[in-house]
Design a protein around this motif. Sequence first.
Motif, mmCIF file in Angstrom:
data_model
loop_
_atom_site.group_PDB
_atom_site.id
_atom_site.type_symbol
_atom_site.label_atom_id
_atom_site.label_comp_id
_atom_site.label_asym_id
_atom_site.label_seq_id
_atom_site.Cartn_x
_atom_site.Cartn_y
_atom_site.Cartn_z
ATOM 1 N N LEU A 199 74.455 173.381 86.033
ATOM 2 C CA LEU A 199 75.170 173.473 87.363
ATOM 3 C C LEU A 199 75.613 172.079 88.020
ATOM 4 O O LEU A 199 76.452 171.889 88.679
ATOM 5 N N TRP A 200 74.877 171.033 87.472
ATOM 6 C CA TRP A 200 74.933 169.798 88.006
ATOM 7 C C TRP A 200 75.636 168.574 87.159
ATOM 8 O O TRP A 200 75.271 167.475 87.480
ATOM 9 N N LEU A 245 72.594 163.096 92.627
ATOM 10 C CA LEU A 245 72.074 164.420 92.954
ATOM 11 C C LEU A 245 71.053 164.650 93.806
ATOM 12 O O LEU A 245 71.202 165.540 94.750
ATOM 13 N N TYR A 246 70.059 163.899 93.815
ATOM 14 C CA TYR A 246 68.998 163.856 94.733
ATOM 15 C C TYR A 246 69.498 163.342 96.048
ATOM 16 O O TYR A 246 69.127 163.648 97.216
ATOM 17 N N GLN A 247 70.458 162.432 95.978
ATOM 18 C CA GLN A 247 70.963 161.990 97.506
ATOM 19 C C GLN A 247 71.670 163.091 97.966
ATOM 20 O O GLN A 247 71.688 163.279 99.522
ATOM 21 N N GLN A 248 72.450 164.065 97.207
ATOM 22 C CA GLN A 248 72.840 165.065 97.882
ATOM 23 C C GLN A 248 72.287 166.322 98.320
ATOM 24 O O GLN A 248 72.370 167.048 99.340
ATOM 25 N N ALA A 249 70.942 166.445 97.769
ATOM 26 C CA ALA A 249 70.169 167.448 97.768
ATOM 27 C C ALA A 249 69.125 167.276 98.747
ATOM 28 O O ALA A 249 68.561 168.401 99.270
ATOM 29 N N TYR A 250 68.572 166.080 98.965
ATOM 30 C CA TYR A 250 67.187 165.818 99.679
ATOM 31 C C TYR A 250 67.533 166.300 101.353
ATOM 32 O O TYR A 250 68.705 166.153 101.755
ATOM 33 N N THR A 251 66.416 166.846 101.515
ATOM 34 C CA THR A 251 66.278 166.924 103.164
ATOM 35 C C THR A 251 65.970 165.809 104.165
ATOM 36 O O THR A 251 64.774 165.294 103.842
ATOM 37 N N PRO A 252 66.817 165.118 104.773
ATOM 38 C CA PRO A 252 66.148 163.586 105.357
ATOM 39 C C PRO A 252 64.823 164.229 106.212
ATOM 40 O O PRO A 252 64.577 165.218 107.009
ATOM 41 N N HIS A 285 71.375 173.215 102.581
ATOM 42 C CA HIS A 285 71.799 172.849 103.928
ATOM 43 C C HIS A 285 73.281 172.094 103.957
ATOM 44 O O HIS A 285 73.755 171.779 105.029
ATOM 45 N N ASN A 286 73.366 171.478 102.819
ATOM 46 C CA ASN A 286 74.791 170.651 102.714
ATOM 47 C C ASN A 286 74.674 169.569 103.475
ATOM 48 O O ASN A 286 75.933 169.267 104.148
ATOM 49 N N GLN A 287 73.459 169.005 103.800
ATOM 50 C CA GLN A 287 73.526 167.903 104.443
ATOM 51 C C GLN A 287 73.748 167.875 105.944
ATOM 52 O O GLN A 287 74.387 166.887 106.586
ATOM 53 N N SER A 288 73.755 168.891 106.433
ATOM 54 C CA SER A 288 73.818 169.177 107.951
ATOM 55 C C SER A 288 72.721 169.886 108.570
ATOM 56 O O SER A 288 72.318 171.162 108.181
ATOM 57 N N LEU A 289 72.082 169.160 109.476
ATOM 58 C CA LEU A 289 70.938 169.612 110.187
ATOM 59 C C LEU A 289 71.488 170.927 110.986
ATOM 60 O O LEU A 289 70.419 171.973 110.938
ATOM 61 N N GLU A 290 72.369 171.013 111.518
ATOM 62 C CA GLU A 290 72.769 172.477 111.976
ATOM 63 C C GLU A 290 72.761 173.519 111.118
ATOM 64 O O GLU A 290 72.314 174.579 111.428
ATOM 65 N N ARG A 291 73.198 173.374 109.854
ATOM 66 C CA ARG A 291 73.344 174.435 108.887
ATOM 67 C C ARG A 291 71.859 174.709 108.664
ATOM 68 O O ARG A 291 71.520 175.972 108.566
#
Length: 350
Positions: A76-77, A85-92, A27-33
Amino acid sequence: MQQIEIYTRKIGANYPPFVVAEMSGNHNQSLERALEIVEAAAKTGAHGIKLQTYTADTMTLDINEGEFYIDDPNSLWKGNSLYKLYQQAYTPWEWHKPIFHRCKELGIIGFSTPFDATAVDFLESLEVPCYKIASFENTDLPLIRKVASTGKPMIISTGMATVGELDETVRTAREAGCKDLILLKCTSNYPATPENTNILTIPHLRELFDVQVGLSDHTMGVGVAVASVALGATFIEKHFTLSRADGGVDSAFSLQPEEMRQLVVESERAWQSLGKIQYGATEAEKKSLTFRRSLYVTKDMKAGDVLTIDNLKAVRPGNGLPPKYYDILLGKSVKEDLKQGTPLSWEFIA
């Protein structure tokens, strides 16, 4: 082995494979995505969308060196600490409710992978229908007990676990209240290669533990996942993104919408092809029996003439005697006149 039901969707050998699109951090940190990913997955025909429920603090420590830093040149990371990494990847967590709501609107089953007890409690408050256990957590027996105690179906990735560890995990889950369990063959490389996937393990898992089995697949493309159906996979999970070109933590080994649609279609075709053990002509093939070769008279013959290599031949269609009688019939005489193109029958033999 009993079938498993999640909402009204049945999972088992008598049903097409249950295909799950893993959103992960794509989702790249976008709820819309994230909501667009749900919509795209639903359009492909996928049956489920899976999230991951954690925070950086529930996963690791905020340390930027040593074993907490990724310096593997093949990763990859590479260049991230685990925490970053987990800050980037997590789903709020506040996104889960609208994501699951969109799933319900579109008729796709939304669920998640919890990584600690607080995530299980949170997901229970959202009334998720089932739980996935990630391969890195399959030996976390307190987490297994916590999830199993909900009584809901559990899907567990087996990546890296030994048979002894899996036995302990399965026993723990069952003793804690899990009645419906699916084990997924998983290779914990990102991406994984087909030659390192070893899907022959799938039927062995089913025999060892008497459970539904499937595949959590990190290879590129859909070939491995489709092949797994022939080995008994009833559940397939693949990472999913709107576009690999958009980037994201898991985008490099994620399917795009057209590929996911292909997986849904081809995995169902693979399942349909399994059928049953069958020899001889099926009902659909019976008309094709006429295209077999059979013995025909190739020249006009008079009563008393002898069958020879010059007037008897095995050709299509299959309305005459089978070719296996060719050598037996050579030298035999016919008891009536026969025209060229007559299918040979025993009634014509003197």
